[in-house]
Design a protein around this motif. Structure first.
Motif, PDB file in Angstrom:
ATOM      1  N   VAL A   9       1.026  -1.300   0.059  1.00  0.00           N
ATOM      2  CA  VAL A   9       0.085  -0.193  -0.053  1.00  0.00           C
ATOM      3  C   VAL A   9       0.888   1.221   0.006  1.00  0.00           C
ATOM      4  N   ALA A  10       0.859   2.192  -1.150  1.00  0.00           N
ATOM      5  CA  ALA A  10       1.490   3.306  -0.984  1.00  0.00           C
ATOM      6  C   ALA A  10       0.382   4.271  -0.792  1.00  0.00           C
ATOM      7  N   GLN A  11       0.155   4.614   0.617  1.00  0.00           N
ATOM      8  CA  GLN A  11      -1.001   4.958   1.201  1.00  0.00           C
ATOM      9  C   GLN A  11      -0.969   6.499   0.737  1.00  0.00           C
ATOM     10  N   GLY A  12      -2.531   7.050   0.525  1.00  0.00           N
ATOM     11  CA  GLY A  12      -2.702   8.462   0.066  1.00  0.00           C
ATOM     12  C   GLY A  12      -2.247   9.409   1.077  1.00  0.00           C
ATOM     13  N   ALA A  13      -1.887   9.166   2.354  1.00  0.00           N
ATOM     14  CA  ALA A  13      -1.622  10.070   3.268  1.00  0.00           C
ATOM     15  C   ALA A  13      -0.176  10.694   3.218  1.00  0.00           C
ATOM     16  N   THR A  15      -2.272   0.723  -5.897  1.00  0.00           N
ATOM     17  CA  THR A  15      -0.915   0.159  -5.712  1.00  0.00           C
ATOM     18  C   THR A  15      -0.783  -1.412  -6.293  1.00  0.00           C
ATOM     19  N   TRP A  16      -2.023  -1.904  -6.072  1.00  0.00           N
ATOM     20  CA  TRP A  16      -1.931  -3.390  -6.454  1.00  0.00           C
ATOM     21  C   TRP A  16      -2.065  -3.555  -8.028  1.00  0.00           C
ATOM     22  N   ASN A  69       0.527  -5.637 -10.133  1.00  0.00           N
ATOM     23  CA  ASN A  69      -0.076  -6.454 -11.248  1.00  0.00           C
ATOM     24  C   ASN A  69       0.496  -6.084 -12.711  1.00  0.00           C
ATOM     25  N   ARG A  70       1.168  -4.883 -12.735  1.00  0.00           N
ATOM     26  CA  ARG A  70       1.890  -4.625 -13.976  1.00  0.00           C
ATOM     27  C   ARG A  70       3.360  -4.946 -14.005  1.00  0.00           C
ATOM     28  N   GLY A  71       3.846  -5.199 -12.851  1.00  0.00           N
ATOM     29  CA  GLY A  71       5.196  -5.816 -12.781  1.00  0.00           C
ATOM     30  C   GLY A  71       6.009  -4.665 -12.055  1.00  0.00           C
ATOM     31  N   TYR A  72       5.620  -3.530 -11.705  1.00  0.00           N
ATOM     32  CA  TYR A  72       6.281  -2.437 -10.879  1.00  0.00           C
ATOM     33  C   TYR A  72       6.573  -2.808  -9.499  1.00  0.00           C
ATOM     34  N   ARG A  73       7.561  -2.015  -9.054  1.00  0.00           N
ATOM     35  CA  ARG A  73       7.922  -2.254  -7.613  1.00  0.00           C
ATOM     36  C   ARG A  73       7.478  -1.247  -6.781  1.00  0.00           C
ATOM     37  N   ILE A  74       7.128  -1.347  -5.594  1.00  0.00           N
ATOM     38  CA  ILE A  74       6.576  -0.175  -4.753  1.00  0.00           C
ATOM     39  C   ILE A  74       7.488  -0.151  -3.673  1.00  0.00           C
TER      40      ILE A  74
END
Length: 421
Positions: free
Chosen positions: A225-229, A255-256, A260-265
């Protein structure tokens, strides 16, 4: 994984008499479900977290790198009492490049618009977007996104106070992380923790639990979760995905979609924002209800993420366990606790006390990690013994039922409303 599976195997072997005895009382299926979701699965997760925290060595941010301009989006709905402090914190940032601030007033009727206009009159880097009707947080952020021109955008809640180097540390982590990183979650801490018992407990939830989970998920190449806060996003990827989805859990669903596109968070543990947490029981329950609904929304929107071959998938599968664990805790452990008060030790009993040293060890390790980060930012941890005791021994009695309420709200498609948390 080897350590955690070994621990789980030992736990199952040790619990065989418990399985047998409880099955005689309430039936085999219910007994196996309760014990597995109350003791076995959480034990595996805690063991995994403990070892991961011991092994985690976060790579440092590259010192001599070229920072780039950023755009900050703030969705505000009736935030007249907090927006001034939020903007003040952003104008004090130790950031070497330009910061553009876009405040989106989403149908505010309390003076938020006038407050932002008065501040913007003396600062050309602040822009106000005035939406006459309340359309929800995702809609407000997407309006702001359409006005952004920088390569990266950062979202901040309208009651968040960003620490002086927060933007620099967030962008620095993004620039230092692998090239497939398209979002970075900041560190959320509690600002109003001295108000009452519920805010005191939440201070420890954020400082210990939530922070540690994000740290470990980042270790395995994908914070969930890249949280909106307080988070950073690649603007082109946001546009590619159609911006924030208009859902109650817009940040986790987005974020998901990235995962799902293969990106990293990524996760920047030293990019700090202090925010006001819910200060009443009703507000807290509504917040956690929204978070739980957001989790179910994320699964519904991205079911194939469960089958992607990457390290992060382990944590996605873990999330499938949370509704089951929360249901077992609410309808099994809490009644078991009540029964134990009358000497009926079907679920909770004297043996439960043997878990306290292990729980203390895990919380101590989380504390040490957080303390080290605080010291690097020249901060100190405020004394909060009451909040800690409540967090350890009673917090779940409120948290888990609130989460169950959220799961059922999404299942029965009850009315949704947007919040800033």
């Amino acid at each position: 994984m080897i350590f955690s599976l070994s621990w789980m195997g030992l736990s199952i072997w040790f619990s065989l008499p418990w399985y047998s005895d409880l099955a005689d009382q309430i039936g085999g299926i219910y007994a196996y479900f309760l014990i597995t979701m109350i003791a076995i699965v959480p034990g595996f997760m805690n063991a995994f977290v403990f070892i991961s925290l011991l092994l985690d060595k976060r790579p440092p941010v590259i010192a001599d790198q070229r920072y780039i301009p950023v755009t900050i989006l703030i969705a505000a709905y009736n935030e007249v009492n907090s927006i001034e402090d939020t903007l003040a914190s952003l104008m004090k940032q130790e950031y070497p490049e330009k910061i553009k601030i876009i405040v989106i007033s989403d149908g505010s009727i309390d003076g938020t618009v006038d407050k932002v206009r008065s501040i913007a009159a003396n600062n050309s880097n602040i822009e106000l977007i005035y939406l006459q009707h309340n359309g929800g947080k995702a809609s407000a952020l997407n309006h702001g996104l359409s006005h952004a021109t920088t390569d990266i955008v950062i979202t901040i809640d309208a009651d968040g106070y960003v620490f002086k180097d927060g933007i620099r540390n967030l962008v620095g982590r993004y620039l230092s992380d692998p090239s497939d990183t398209k979002a970075v979650a900041g560190e959320i801490l509690i600002r109003n923790s001295r108000e009452n018992w519920i805010t005191k407990a939440q201070e420890w939830d954020y400082f210990l639990g939530i922070a540690s989970v994000k740290r470990i998920q980042s270790l395995f190449q994908g914070t969930l979760v890249a949280q909106g806060a307080f988070s950073l996003y690649d603007r082109k990827v946001l546009l590619e995905l159609g911006g924030w989805p208009e859902m109650v859990g817009e940040d986790i669903v987005l974020t998901w979609k990235m995962l799902n596109r293969g990106y990293r968070i990524g996760h920047a543990e030293d990019a700090l924002v202090f925010t006001d947490c819910p200060n009443t029981l009703k507000k807290f329950v509504k917040q956690r209800q929204r978070w739980s609904r957001g989790l179910i929304e994320a699964f519904k929107e991205n079911p194939l993420l469960l089958f992607r071959l990457r390290l992060t998938t382990l944590y996605v599968w873990w999330n499938t366990m949370f509704p089951l664990m929360d249901i077992a805790y609410t309808f099994g452990f809490i009644p078991g606790l009540i029964l134990a008060c009358f000497g009926i030790y079907w679920i909770v009993g004297p043996m439960t006390l043997f878990l306290l040293p292990m729980a203390a060890s895990l919380n101590w390790l989380m504390y040490i990690r957080g303390k080290k980060m605080f010291e690097s930012e020249h901060l100190h941890i405020r004394t909060n013994w009451f909040g800690f005791i409540f967090y350890v021994f009673a917090y779940g009695l409120i948290l888990q039922p609130a989460c169950v309420y959220g799961y059922f709200s999404e299942f029965f498609n009850l009315k949704k409303s947007w919040g800033t948390k």
